[in-house]
Design an enzyme around this catalytic site. Structure first.
Site, PDB file in Angstrom:
ATOM      1  N   ALA A 156       0.845  -1.197   0.000  1.00 49.02           N
ATOM      2  CA  ALA A 156       0.000   0.000   0.000  1.00 49.02           C
ATOM      3  C   ALA A 156       0.879   1.245   0.000  1.00 49.02           C
ATOM      4  CB  ALA A 156      -0.911  -0.022   1.223  1.00 49.02           C
ATOM      5  N   ASN A 157       0.259   2.417   0.094  1.00 51.57           N
ATOM      6  CA  ASN A 157       1.014   3.660   0.259  1.00 51.57           C
ATOM      7  C   ASN A 157       0.265   4.575   1.226  1.00 51.57           C
ATOM      8  OD1 ASN A 157      -0.779   5.558  -1.272  1.00 51.57           O
ATOM      9  ND2 ASN A 157      -0.281   4.145  -2.943  1.00 51.57           N
ATOM     10  N   ARG A 158       0.849   5.732   1.518  1.00 47.37           N
ATOM     11  CA  ARG A 158       0.333   6.588   2.601  1.00 47.37           C
ATOM     12  C   ARG A 158      -0.760   7.558   2.172  1.00 47.37           C
ATOM     13  NH1 ARG A 158       3.351   5.732   6.942  1.00 47.37           N
ATOM     14  NH2 ARG A 158       5.544   5.159   6.670  1.00 47.37           N
ATOM     15  N   SER A 159      -1.282   7.445   0.956  1.00 46.31           N
ATOM     16  CA  SER A 159      -2.336   8.366   0.536  1.00 46.31           C
ATOM     17  C   SER A 159      -3.549   8.249   1.461  1.00 46.31           C
ATOM     18  CB  SER A 159      -2.748   8.041  -0.905  1.00 46.31           C
ATOM     19  OG  SER A 159      -3.932   8.746  -1.230  1.00 46.31           O
TER      20      SER A 159
ATOM     21  N   ALA B 266      -3.358   7.819  -5.598  1.00 43.62           N
ATOM     22  CA  ALA B 266      -1.951   7.411  -5.575  1.00 43.62           C
ATOM     23  C   ALA B 266      -1.922   5.927  -5.962  1.00 43.62           C
ATOM     24  CB  ALA B 266      -1.360   7.633  -4.191  1.00 43.62           C
TER      25      ALA B 266
END
Ligand code: C5P
Length: 213
Positions: A27-30, A93
Protein backbone atom coordinates in the site's frame (compact mmCIF):
# COMPACT_ATOMS: atom_id res chain seq x y z
CA UNK A 1 -20.51 31.85 -10.62
CA UNK A 2 -20.03 28.94 -13.01
CA UNK A 3 -22.00 25.79 -12.46
CA UNK A 4 -21.42 22.15 -13.31
CA UNK A 5 -25.06 21.16 -13.63
CA UNK A 6 -25.46 18.51 -16.31
CA UNK A 7 -21.75 17.58 -16.28
CA UNK A 8 -20.40 14.18 -15.32
CA UNK A 9 -16.97 14.12 -13.69
CA UNK A 10 -14.93 11.08 -12.66
CA UNK A 11 -12.56 11.45 -9.70
CA UNK A 12 -10.07 8.84 -8.46
CA UNK A 13 -8.83 9.07 -4.88
CA UNK A 14 -6.90 7.24 -2.20
CA UNK A 15 -4.26 4.56 -2.43
CA UNK A 16 -4.52 1.17 -4.07
CA UNK A 17 -3.80 -2.09 -2.28
CA UNK A 18 -1.92 -4.70 -4.25
CA UNK A 19 -2.25 -8.20 -2.77
CA UNK A 20 0.83 -10.31 -2.08
CA UNK A 21 -1.21 -13.29 -0.92
CA UNK A 22 -4.69 -13.65 0.64
CA UNK A 23 -3.67 -11.82 3.84
CA UNK A 24 -0.92 -9.36 2.84
CA UNK A 25 -0.75 -6.36 0.52
CA UNK A 26 1.45 -3.46 -0.64
CA UNK A 27 0.00 0.00 0.00
CA UNK A 28 1.01 3.66 0.26
CA UNK A 29 0.33 6.59 2.60
CA UNK A 30 -2.34 8.37 0.54
CA UNK A 31 -5.24 9.40 2.80
CA UNK A 32 -7.72 10.17 0.02
CA UNK A 33 -8.55 13.52 1.68
CA UNK A 34 -7.71 15.74 -1.29
CA UNK A 35 -9.57 13.58 -3.82
CA UNK A 36 -12.65 13.27 -1.60
CA UNK A 37 -12.65 17.05 -1.06
CA UNK A 38 -12.49 17.60 -4.83
CA UNK A 39 -15.34 15.16 -5.45
CA UNK A 40 -17.42 17.02 -2.83
CA UNK A 41 -16.60 20.45 -4.27
CA UNK A 42 -17.56 19.34 -7.80
CA UNK A 43 -20.86 17.90 -6.56
CA UNK A 44 -21.52 21.13 -4.64
CA UNK A 45 -21.33 22.98 -7.99
CA UNK A 46 -23.96 20.64 -9.40
CA UNK A 47 -21.88 18.01 -11.21
CA UNK A 48 -22.79 14.33 -11.22
CA UNK A 49 -19.63 12.89 -9.67
CA UNK A 50 -18.39 9.29 -9.82
CA UNK A 51 -15.73 8.89 -7.13
CA UNK A 52 -13.60 5.80 -7.67
CA UNK A 53 -12.05 5.31 -4.25
CA UNK A 54 -9.23 3.07 -3.12
CA UNK A 55 -9.32 1.65 0.44
CA UNK A 56 -9.85 4.62 2.78
CA UNK A 57 -12.11 5.19 5.78
CA UNK A 58 -13.42 8.61 4.74
CA UNK A 59 -17.16 9.34 4.55
CA UNK A 60 -18.63 9.82 1.07
CA UNK A 61 -19.23 13.54 0.37
CA UNK A 62 -22.90 14.51 -0.14
CA UNK A 63 -24.41 13.76 -3.57
CA UNK A 64 -21.37 11.79 -4.78
CA UNK A 65 -21.65 8.32 -6.37
CA UNK A 66 -18.86 6.23 -4.87
CA UNK A 67 -17.34 3.08 -6.34
CA UNK A 68 -14.97 1.31 -3.93
CA UNK A 69 -11.99 -0.57 -5.38
CA UNK A 70 -8.84 -2.13 -3.96
CA UNK A 71 -6.33 -2.62 -6.75
CA UNK A 72 -5.05 -0.52 -9.66
CA UNK A 73 -6.61 -2.98 -12.13
CA UNK A 74 -9.99 -2.59 -10.42
CA UNK A 75 -9.59 1.21 -10.42
CA UNK A 76 -8.78 1.23 -14.13
CA UNK A 77 -11.85 -0.90 -14.90
CA UNK A 78 -14.10 1.29 -12.72
CA UNK A 79 -12.89 4.48 -14.45
CA UNK A 80 -13.62 2.96 -17.87
CA UNK A 81 -17.03 1.75 -16.71
CA UNK A 82 -17.86 5.30 -15.56
CA UNK A 83 -17.37 6.83 -19.05
CA UNK A 84 -18.53 8.93 -20.79
CA UNK A 85 -17.54 11.92 -18.69
CA UNK A 86 -16.92 15.61 -19.34
CA UNK A 87 -13.86 15.69 -17.10
CA UNK A 88 -11.66 13.37 -15.05
CA UNK A 89 -9.61 14.32 -12.02
CA UNK A 90 -7.12 11.60 -11.19
CA UNK A 91 -6.02 12.17 -7.61
CA UNK A 92 -5.41 8.56 -6.58
CA UNK A 93 -1.95 7.41 -5.57
CA UNK A 94 -2.03 4.34 -7.79
CA UNK A 95 0.59 1.70 -7.06
CA UNK A 96 3.10 1.58 -9.91
CA UNK A 97 3.51 -2.16 -9.52
CA UNK A 98 1.41 -5.08 -8.45
CA UNK A 99 2.66 -8.38 -7.17
CA UNK A 100 2.11 -11.54 -9.12
CA UNK A 101 0.15 -12.80 -6.11
CA UNK A 102 0.21 -16.20 -4.43
CA UNK A 103 -3.19 -17.86 -4.07
CA UNK A 104 -2.09 -19.39 -0.76
CA UNK A 105 -0.69 -17.58 2.25
CA UNK A 106 3.10 -17.49 1.90
CA UNK A 107 4.62 -19.45 4.82
CA UNK A 108 7.70 -18.35 6.69
CA UNK A 109 10.15 -21.16 6.06
CA UNK A 110 13.70 -22.37 6.07
CA UNK A 111 14.31 -21.00 2.57
CA UNK A 112 14.59 -17.41 3.80
CA UNK A 113 12.46 -14.47 2.64
CA UNK A 114 10.37 -14.98 -0.51
CA UNK A 115 11.03 -13.03 -3.70
CA UNK A 116 8.13 -10.83 -4.78
CA UNK A 117 7.68 -10.67 -8.56
CA UNK A 118 6.46 -7.19 -9.48
CA UNK A 119 4.40 -6.49 -12.59
CA UNK A 120 3.79 -2.94 -13.87
CA UNK A 121 0.28 -1.58 -13.36
CA UNK A 122 -1.52 0.31 -16.14
CA UNK A 123 -1.18 4.08 -15.93
CA UNK A 124 -4.88 4.91 -15.52
CA UNK A 125 -4.42 8.61 -16.31
CA UNK A 126 -2.28 8.07 -19.43
CA UNK A 127 -4.62 5.32 -20.66
CA UNK A 128 -7.66 7.57 -20.21
CA UNK A 129 -5.97 10.52 -21.95
CA UNK A 130 -5.45 8.33 -25.03
CA UNK A 131 -8.88 6.68 -24.88
CA UNK A 132 -11.17 7.40 -27.87
CA UNK A 133 -13.79 8.30 -25.23
CA UNK A 134 -11.37 10.71 -23.54
CA UNK A 135 -13.13 13.30 -21.35
CA UNK A 136 -12.70 16.85 -22.67
CA UNK A 137 -10.70 17.85 -19.61
CA UNK A 138 -8.22 15.37 -18.10
CA UNK A 139 -6.47 16.45 -14.94
CA UNK A 140 -3.65 14.61 -13.19
CA UNK A 141 -1.87 15.14 -9.91
CA UNK A 142 1.86 15.00 -9.33
CA UNK A 143 3.34 14.48 -5.90
CA UNK A 144 6.92 15.65 -5.98
CA UNK A 145 9.61 16.27 -3.41
CA UNK A 146 11.92 18.36 -5.66
CA UNK A 147 11.91 20.21 -9.01
CA UNK A 148 8.13 20.25 -8.60
CA UNK A 149 7.19 22.34 -11.67
CA UNK A 150 9.81 20.86 -13.98
CA UNK A 151 8.60 17.33 -13.20
CA UNK A 152 4.96 18.38 -13.59
CA UNK A 153 5.66 19.82 -17.07
CA UNK A 154 7.27 16.56 -18.13
CA UNK A 155 4.30 14.62 -16.69
CA UNK A 156 1.80 16.80 -18.58
CA UNK A 157 3.39 15.79 -21.88
CA UNK A 158 4.13 12.18 -21.00
CA UNK A 159 0.62 11.44 -19.73
CA UNK A 160 -1.32 13.51 -22.26
CA UNK A 161 -3.19 15.41 -19.53
CA UNK A 162 -4.59 18.94 -19.93
CA UNK A 163 -3.59 20.07 -16.46
CA UNK A 164 -1.27 18.66 -13.86
CA UNK A 165 -1.87 19.77 -10.28
CA UNK A 166 1.61 19.57 -8.83
CA UNK A 167 2.01 19.38 -5.10
CA UNK A 168 5.12 19.47 -2.98
CA UNK A 169 4.98 16.46 -0.67
CA UNK A 170 8.33 17.04 0.99
CA UNK A 171 6.44 18.26 4.12
CA UNK A 172 3.38 16.71 5.79
CA UNK A 173 0.97 16.80 2.84
CA UNK A 174 0.30 13.08 2.79
CA UNK A 175 -2.31 12.58 5.48
CA UNK A 176 -2.18 16.29 6.39
CA UNK A 177 -4.92 18.88 5.92
CA UNK A 178 -3.15 21.52 3.81
CA UNK A 179 -1.62 21.55 0.37
CA UNK A 180 0.57 23.88 -1.72
CA UNK A 181 -0.22 23.34 -5.39
CA UNK A 182 0.74 24.62 -8.82
CA UNK A 183 -1.60 24.23 -11.81
CA UNK A 184 0.59 23.35 -14.79
CA UNK A 185 -0.98 23.47 -18.26
CA UNK A 186 -0.08 24.38 -21.83
CA UNK A 187 -0.96 27.98 -20.83
CA UNK A 188 1.70 28.12 -18.10
CA UNK A 189 1.92 27.72 -14.36
CA UNK A 190 -0.42 29.11 -11.72
CA UNK A 191 0.92 28.81 -8.18
CA UNK A 192 -1.51 28.89 -5.26
CA UNK A 193 -0.59 29.74 -1.68
CA UNK A 194 -0.65 26.99 0.95
CA UNK A 195 -4.34 26.25 1.53
CA UNK A 196 -6.51 23.79 3.44
CA UNK A 197 -7.30 20.83 1.16
CA UNK A 198 -10.98 21.88 1.18
CA UNK A 199 -10.03 25.29 -0.27
CA UNK A 200 -7.78 23.69 -2.91
CA UNK A 201 -10.80 21.56 -3.86
CA UNK A 202 -13.20 24.54 -4.08
CA UNK A 203 -10.82 26.58 -6.20
CA UNK A 204 -10.10 23.67 -8.49
CA UNK A 205 -13.82 22.94 -8.92
CA UNK A 206 -14.41 26.62 -9.85
CA UNK A 207 -11.57 26.46 -12.36
CA UNK A 208 -12.98 23.24 -13.87
CA UNK A 209 -16.43 24.83 -14.15
CA UNK A 210 -14.93 27.83 -15.95
CA UNK A 211 -12.95 25.59 -18.32
CA UNK A 212 -15.97 23.47 -19.23
CA UNK A 213 -17.97 26.64 -19.79
O1 C5P B 1 3.59 9.07 -12.46
P1 C5P B 1 2.90 9.53 -11.21
O2 C5P B 1 2.41 8.39 -10.35
O3 C5P B 1 3.65 10.56 -10.41
O4 C5P B 1 1.61 10.28 -11.76
C1 C5P B 1 0.65 10.77 -10.91
C2 C5P B 1 -0.65 10.96 -11.65
O5 C5P B 1 -0.94 9.84 -12.49
C3 C5P B 1 -1.82 11.07 -10.73
O6 C5P B 1 -2.82 11.85 -11.36
C4 C5P B 1 -2.26 9.62 -10.59
O7 C5P B 1 -3.61 9.51 -10.17
C5 C5P B 1 -2.03 9.10 -11.99
N1 C5P B 1 -1.67 7.67 -12.08
C6 C5P B 1 -2.59 6.77 -12.62
N2 C5P B 1 -2.23 5.45 -12.75
C7 C5P B 1 -1.01 5.02 -12.38
C8 C5P B 1 -0.08 5.92 -11.83
C9 C5P B 1 -0.45 7.24 -11.69
O8 C5P B 1 -3.70 7.18 -12.96
N3 C5P B 1 -0.70 3.73 -12.52
Amino acid sequence: MSTLTGRHIVVTAGPTHEPIDPVRYIANRSSGKQGFAIAGALAALGARVTLVAGPVTLPTPPDVDRVDVETALEMNAAVNAALPADAAVMVAAVADWRVDPSTQKIKKGANGPPTLHLVENPDILATLARNPRRPRLVIGFAAETEHVIEHARAKLARKGADWIVANDVSGDVMGGDANTVHIVSADGVESWERLPKGDVATRLADRIAAALG
